[in-house]
Design an enzyme around this catalytic site. Structure first.
Site, short mmCIF file in Angstrom:
data_model
loop_
_atom_site.label_atom_id
_atom_site.label_comp_id
_atom_site.label_asym_id
_atom_site.label_seq_id
_atom_site.Cartn_x
_atom_site.Cartn_y
_atom_site.Cartn_z
N HIS A 20 -6.20 -12.89 3.34
CA HIS A 20 -5.78 -13.94 2.41
C HIS A 20 -6.87 -14.31 1.41
CE1 HIS A 20 -2.36 -15.65 5.15
NE2 HIS A 20 -2.16 -14.40 4.77
N TYR B 86 -2.03 -3.56 -4.92
CA TYR B 86 -2.05 -4.98 -5.29
C TYR B 86 -2.65 -5.15 -6.68
CZ TYR B 86 -1.24 -5.59 -0.26
OH TYR B 86 -0.73 -5.52 1.01
N ARG C 124 0.84 -1.20 0.00
CA ARG C 124 0.00 0.00 0.00
C ARG C 124 0.88 1.25 0.00
NH1 ARG C 124 -4.46 -2.55 -1.66
NH2 ARG C 124 -5.31 -4.01 -0.14
N LYS D 28 0.50 -19.30 5.30
CA LYS D 28 -0.40 -20.01 6.20
C LYS D 28 -1.03 -19.04 7.20
CE LYS D 28 2.62 -19.53 9.57
NZ LYS D 28 2.33 -18.62 10.71
#
Length: 318
Positions: A73, A52, A31, A91
């Site tokens: 995610h 992104y 960002r 993860k």
């Protein structure tokens, strides 16, 4: 390679991409353009983006590594897949099982690679451990006991439920992964208890697993206080000590009397991330959407287990 979310985990992957011959450090995104440019210069990426979306729209990015906080995610992996990118996501893959199932469905429909970045499943020493167990070096495995303490109560994302915080989602995947590899049999019973923080996330988790083959696992996972991070596999003819359950640095074998017999050490490597990234690249080049070491079925089973545990504790919401 494209990397988004440029915190600590991304730095480890950035180093790996920079030094792994089969990966090209192409684009990084944050960002903050200043942060992206700093990352770009440190790890030799070609492009730095301040959004992104710009990374998703770069036609030369083939594989996106997502290293943002857990609660982001799902949306970011979904966006990457919708832009036709292969995805390797830190993860846990998502906060909730339904999110993981939707991502797998989308990856299958678009024939794109998708995997949770679970480095333990790809380490050479993990393959050594599986061979040791397969060959019966300590006889029949009876139980796996592991403690994993990592003091993280000072970390905002870990303490906030809306960010997917808590011990299980942040660090629990490591002992749970080893348990899955060691038990080598479907679970028939799961029991657990957790101590919650004032913010409503799990701080200390106690998990008991029983498999069809009568092997058990007893895991303690904590973001509170200090403790050892080793695991023990008890067998009928001795036992194994696994040093550091998330990095698996060394395996030590002892006889029934507690006498040291043999050790296996982690080989020299670029980083702990290198093996999962190499496997990901091989799979993509072969036209595969998943790795045999960590197929979607196993990935979803682990998510289902964590989802069930959090429901038992009244943590999170679907």
């Amino acid at each position: 390679m494209g990397i988004l979310g440029l915190g600590r985990m991304a730095r480890g992957m950035g180093w790996t991409v920079q030094h792994l011959p089969e990966a090209e450090p192409w684009a990084c995104a944050s960002r903050s353009l200043e942060k992206a440019v700093a990352f770009q210069r440190e790890y030799s990426f070609r492009h730095a983006y301040d959004s992104y979306e710009k990374l998703y729209n770069d036609p030369d990015v083939e594989l996106v590594y997502i290293a943002t906080p857990t609660h982001l995610h799902y949306e970011e992996a979904k966006a990457a897949l919708l832009h036709g990118k292969h995805v390797l996501c830190e993860k846990p893959l998502t906060v909730h099982l339904w999110e993981a199932e939707e991502l797998v469905k989308l990856a299958r429909e678009r024939h794109l690679f998708l995997m949770e970045a679970q480095m333990l499943r790809f380490m050479p020493l993990t393959a050594t451990l599986q061979r040791i167990l397969r060959e019966g070096v300590i006889g029949k495995s009876i139980s796996f006991v592991a403690n994993f303490f990592y003091p993280l109560e000072h970390v905002e994302r870990v303490m906030r439920p809306e960010m997917g915080g808590g011990a299980l989602l942040d660090i629990g995947v490591y002992p749970l992964t080893l348990a899955d590899l060691i038990l080598q049999s479907p679970l028939i019973r799961v029991s657990s208890d957790a101590i919650l923080t004032d913010t409503g996330v799990d701080a200390v988790d106690h998990i008991l697993l029983r498999a069809e083959n009568q092997t058990t696992a007893a895991l303690t996972i904590s973001i509170r206080g200090s403790g050892y991070r080793d695991g023990v596999i008890n067998g009928t003819e001795g036992y194994l000590i696994l040093r550091d359950v998330n990095h698996l640095n060394r395996i030590e074998r002892y006889d029934p009397a507690g006498r040291w017999q043999q050790s296996w050490d982690k080989p020299e490597q670029i980083s702990d991330y290198a093996h999962e990234l190499s496997a990901t690249i091989r799979a993509i080049r072969a036209g595969q959407t998943q790795c045999s070491e960590y197929p979607w079925e196993t990935m979803l089973a682990q998510m289902r287990l964590m989802d069930g545990l959090r429901k038992q504790w009244g943590v999170g919401s679907n």
